[in-house]
Design an enzyme around this catalytic site. Structure first.
Site, mmCIF file in Angstrom:
data_model
loop_
_atom_site.group_PDB
_atom_site.id
_atom_site.type_symbol
_atom_site.label_atom_id
_atom_site.label_comp_id
_atom_site.label_asym_id
_atom_site.label_seq_id
_atom_site.Cartn_x
_atom_site.Cartn_y
_atom_site.Cartn_z
ATOM 1 N N LYS A 277 19.098 5.458 -13.242
ATOM 2 C CA LYS A 277 19.441 6.160 -12.004
ATOM 3 C C LYS A 277 18.995 5.303 -10.825
ATOM 4 O O LYS A 277 17.826 5.297 -10.450
ATOM 5 C CB LYS A 277 18.767 7.529 -11.968
ATOM 6 C CG LYS A 277 19.172 8.380 -10.786
ATOM 7 C CD LYS A 277 18.711 9.813 -10.965
ATOM 8 C CE LYS A 277 19.219 10.719 -9.866
ATOM 9 N NZ LYS A 277 18.712 10.411 -8.530
ATOM 10 N N GLU B 170 27.047 3.983 -7.110
ATOM 11 C CA GLU B 170 25.891 3.910 -6.221
ATOM 12 C C GLU B 170 25.913 2.628 -5.392
ATOM 13 O O GLU B 170 26.115 1.541 -5.940
ATOM 14 C CB GLU B 170 24.618 3.945 -7.083
ATOM 15 C CG GLU B 170 23.394 4.443 -6.376
ATOM 16 C CD GLU B 170 23.381 5.965 -6.237
ATOM 17 O OE1 GLU B 170 24.357 6.639 -6.638
ATOM 18 O OE2 GLU B 170 22.375 6.466 -5.688
ATOM 19 N N CYS C 38 -18.017 -17.703 0.330
ATOM 20 C CA CYS C 38 -17.132 -16.913 1.182
ATOM 21 C C CYS C 38 -15.828 -17.676 1.436
ATOM 22 O O CYS C 38 -15.860 -18.813 1.902
ATOM 23 C CB CYS C 38 -17.838 -16.609 2.496
ATOM 24 S SG CYS C 38 -16.743 -15.850 3.703
ATOM 25 N N CYS D 22 -15.731 -18.624 5.409
ATOM 26 C CA CYS D 22 -16.596 -19.595 6.086
ATOM 27 C C CYS D 22 -17.325 -20.543 5.132
ATOM 28 O O CYS D 22 -18.023 -21.453 5.573
ATOM 29 C CB CYS D 22 -17.623 -18.870 6.959
ATOM 30 S SG CYS D 22 -18.848 -17.984 6.007
ATOM 31 N N CYS E 17 -18.939 -16.464 10.741
ATOM 32 C CA CYS E 17 -17.861 -16.370 9.756
ATOM 33 C C CYS E 17 -16.653 -15.760 10.456
ATOM 34 O O CYS E 17 -16.731 -14.646 10.980
ATOM 35 C CB CYS E 17 -18.311 -15.500 8.583
ATOM 36 S SG CYS E 17 -16.985 -15.151 7.414
HETATM 37 S S1 IVH Z 1 26.504 10.995 -12.120
HETATM 38 C C1 IVH Z 1 27.508 15.291 -11.160
HETATM 39 N N1 IVH Z 1 25.359 8.750 -12.777
HETATM 40 O O1 IVH Z 1 22.135 10.533 -8.644
HETATM 41 C C2 IVH Z 1 27.202 13.914 -11.579
HETATM 42 N N2 IVH Z 1 24.677 9.776 -10.740
HETATM 43 O O2 IVH Z 1 21.323 13.474 -8.252
HETATM 44 C C3 IVH Z 1 26.409 13.175 -10.593
HETATM 45 N N3 IVH Z 1 22.994 8.500 -9.488
HETATM 46 O O3 IVH Z 1 24.418 11.631 -6.264
HETATM 47 C C4 IVH Z 1 26.655 11.747 -10.562
HETATM 48 N N4 IVH Z 1 22.840 6.843 -10.912
HETATM 49 O O4 IVH Z 1 23.640 9.212 -6.173
HETATM 50 C C5 IVH Z 1 25.411 9.744 -11.859
HETATM 51 N N5 IVH Z 1 24.456 6.763 -13.493
HETATM 52 C C6 IVH Z 1 24.531 7.721 -12.593
HETATM 53 C C7 IVH Z 1 23.729 7.713 -11.413
HETATM 54 C C8 IVH Z 1 23.834 8.765 -10.506
HETATM 55 C C9 IVH Z 1 22.417 7.328 -9.756
HETATM 56 C C10 IVH Z 1 22.706 9.312 -8.291
HETATM 57 C C11 IVH Z 1 23.906 9.649 -7.480
HETATM 58 C C12 IVH Z 1 23.990 11.136 -7.476
HETATM 59 C C13 IVH Z 1 22.587 11.512 -7.761
HETATM 60 C C14 IVH Z 1 22.538 12.864 -8.426
#
Ligand code: IVH
Length: 670
Positions: free
Chosen positions: A117, A175, A401, A404, A432
């Site tokens: 994530k 993302e 130190c 110094c 120092c």
């Molecule tokens: S799936 C309903 N896949 O996490 C499904 N989200 O809290 C939601 N995010 O808004 C999206 N990596 O910004 C998904 N591999 C991933 C993700 C991902 C980051 C973020 C994204 C989303 C938030 C959800």
């Protein structure tokens, strides 16, 4: 709890959440960490679960973000952009799976698509006939912002698709983020990489967006005509074929235990990645099952975000620096590869002292776990010794130190009969450089001479320019030269001049404190000044070194006397006091005693509105009052601010002490 209290509590939390939503989504400038935000959200959801009568249209159960900014054209998402619910531990994961089984009304074997994530900004890209037609932000999940031109500046995002098998109409989601190494270059302007990405993306002028290198990783689809995919993993595979970047750490796992093991492993690996991750996303891999499971009001039933622990992170020690403090203490600091801990980028961690490094055997190159709790300075909790390279060597703490070159020692504490954990530079004066600069900063600080026109940064600058090497130099600054320095002007020089002039009248207590003698803090300085009465007595004493007479003072002991003896065994410290005494108007304790608060004692508790504790104390002192640090029958007034310590207030009540507010104190002073 009474329903009324619950409701009030609930409304307060909603209000707080709304405020932070606004800062986060609209201003890209959050005031609380992500984990605190998550906690707040969880508390609201919990309340709603326990008290069914709670219902608010601004509840997080009803919305996912904040309404789009006014800067951009609005865009209604064809398929809502929802968020994910969070799991923090094994139990949460088991619940997640249990709910799936309940919903499907049977236990089946599930495959999960596991995806890091990335902590960035989600974006929606609509392609029609292989061309990027709309790029939009999430906004509140329903309505986002059209940021197509900005999005087109991101090299990872194809504007035209070359692959033959690309769908005619598809919305791809993923993302947008900034890499750690790129963030380092601009870190002064943003709280964290996520903010940098968001800020850059929301520039009115796409040319501004282009200046900050943004990246894109694709992970799902929104509206998608004639979708024939059976599995999320198939979709991810094809995204790559079509020319999108996908995460190389995506994988398929088949049960909760595997998820937990991988989470553990990946959490440690976080620091090796060149982008911020705040957890792993687990999605039911079967798209048909996803379809059946559907959504609750704001998150899918088929996916969950398994968060990493927020207040600690794993990183690597790049080097160990030794800082020298005002009292000569050598404090080791680990310079680490920057990591985001709960929304804050950490690149330094204190190692406390030599003994601590020894005990934990912390070495350069080590992989370490760093914790940042509350306002505490980040520190190393543990070293992962299994990852240590064979060539790694034990850290050798310097015995001279680093500033110094003088000898350093660990003092023997006669009370504890042990050697100090802290090693100190023995050049405890202005010889120092590092010690001297810290001493100067102490001299000008709030509780000392309180020269607010001369901040810490200015002290460092003036030191480098050879303007100030000793405290007395502050009073012979050449203001004409300063006016011509970069960043200075007539106004700021006038301010500086005024605050230096004002500081010249100082109580004996503050003066003694300002010298920065070890173990002589503001309280002990008061005990000494009460005893010695005026500056000429003080000078006589430091010349004759008859400090043993202080043993009669309640509160002054061997430690302070030893420290005073040590401090004034250095001739240059004596001459500093003598020189300063001719430049300053050091008020005797007696002369100081004719103000309006004469004979009255005050104590403060809680946060005072618009005034620091130090300033409040000084206000009392300036008017001949005294301040105490304990509630006792000697106390006349307890001044109470916000979040006061209950115990103190209760004690004061029992003793019949006047309890007053800051306003009332000000009234006493007219
Ligand atoms: S799936 C309903 N896949 O996490 C499904 N989200 O809290 C939601 N995010 O808004 C999206 N990596 O910004 C998904 N591999 C991933 C993700 C991902 C980051 C973020 C994204 C989303 C938030 C959800």
């Amino acid at each position: 709890m009474k329903n009324k209290t619950v409701l009030k509590n609930y409304q307060l939390k909603i209000k707080k959440l709304n405020y932070h939503n606004k800062l986060y989504f609209e201003k890209s400038n959050p005031a609380i960490s992500d984990s605190d935000y998550d906690k707040l959200k969880k508390e609201i959801l919990e309340l709603e679960k326990n008290y069914k009568f709670l219902n608010h249209n601004k509840s997080p159960s009803k919305k996912v973000g904040f309404k789009p900014s006014k800067l951009f054209e609005k865009y209604e998402h064809k398929v809502k952009m929802l968020s994910l619910s969070n799991a923090f531990d094994t139990n949460d994961l088991k619940n997640f799976e249990k709910k799936i089984f309940n919903y499907l009304d049977k236990k089946i074997k599930l495959d999960y698509s596991v995806e890091p994530k990335i902590d960035g900004i989600s974006a929606s890209l609509t392609y029609i006939n292989k061309k990027l037609t709309v790029g939009a932000s999430r906004g509140d999940g329903k309505i986002g912002e059209v940021i197509t031109e900005n999005i087109k500046t991101i090299p990872d995002i194809p504007i035209k698709i070359e692959n033959d098998n690309f769908p005619n109409e598809i919305e791809i989601r993923g993302e947008i983020f900034i890499r750690k190494k790129d963030f380092l270059k601009i870190k002064d302007n943003f709280a964290n990489p996520r903010n940098a990405a968001s800020g850059s993306l929301r520039q009115k002028d796409p040319k501004e967006t282009k200046k900050i290198p943004l990246n894109f990783i694709a992970y799902t689809f929104g509206s998608f005509q004639n979708n024939n995919f059976k599995l999320q993993s198939d979709f991810l595979r094809d995204l790559k074929k079509w020319g999108f970047k996908t995460n190389k750490d995506n994988k398929i796992l088949t049960n909760i235990n595997e998820l937990i093991d991988f989470h553990k492993e990946f959490e440690k690996k976080r620091f090796e990645l060149d982008y911020d991750v705040d957890g792993l996303v687990y999605k039911v891999n079967d798209l048909n099952l996803q379809n059946r499971l559907g959504y609750t009001s704001n998150s899918p039933r088929w996916a969950i975000a398994h968060k990493f622990s927020a207040d600690s992170a794993n990183t690597k020690v790049i080097k160990i620096e030794i800082q020298v403090g005002r009292t000569g203490a050598l404090t080791p600091v680990a310079k680490v590869e920057p990591v985001n801990i709960g929304g804050v980028v950490v690149s330094n961690a204190t190692l406390h002292n030599e003994d601590e490094i020894d005990r934990k055997d912390i070495r350069i190159g080590d992989l370490v776990k760093i914790e940042r709790a509350g306002d505490v300075i980040p520190h190393v909790i543990e070293v992962d010794k299994t990852k240590r390279s064979k060539s790694s060597k034990k850290f050798k703490f310097p015995t001279i130190c680093p500033s110094c070159g003088s000898n350093t020692i660990k003092e023997f504490n006669t009370v504890t009969k042990k050697y100090d954990a802290v090693r100190r530079c023995t050049n405890d004066s202005f010889g120092c450089e590092k010690i001297a600069i810290e001493k100067l900063k102490h001299f000008i600080s709030k509780e000392a001479l309180n020269i607010d026109g001369l901040g810490k940064k200015v002290v460092e600058k003036f030191w480098d320019l050879n303007f100030i090497k000793k405290p007395q130099d502050i009073f012979s600054l050449d203001y004409n030269i300063i006016t011509n320095l970069d960043g200075w002007g007539t106004q700021s020089v006038n301010n500086l001049k005024n605050s230096i002039e004002n500081s010249k009248t100082v109580s004996l207590q503050r003066f003694i404190y300002s010298l920065g003698i070890r173990h002589v803090g503001i309280e002990n300085a008061k005990l000494i000044s009460d005893n010695i009465k005026n500056i000429s007595n003080f000078i006589d004493l430091i010349k004759s070194k008859q400090f043993d007479s202080f043993l009669n003072i309640d509160g002054i002991g061997e430690t302070q006397i030893k420290s005073l003896k040590n401090f004034f065994s250095n001739k240059s410290n004596i001459s500093i006091v003598i020189e300063l005494s001719s430049l300053l108007k050091i008020q005797s304790q007696i002369l100081n005693g004719n103000g309006i608060l004469k004979g009255k004692s005050f104590m403060f508790t809680g946060k005072l509105d618009g005034i620091s504790r130090a300033e409040a104390k000084s206000l009392v002192e300036k008017n001949s009052g005294s301040t105490l640090s304990n509630v006792s029958k000697n106390l006349d007034y307890l001044v109470v601010g916000e979040k006061a310590t209950n115990k103190k207030v209760e004690q004061a009540k029992t003793l019949g002490i006047d309890i007053i507010s800051l306003e009332e104190l000000k009234k006493l002073l007219n």
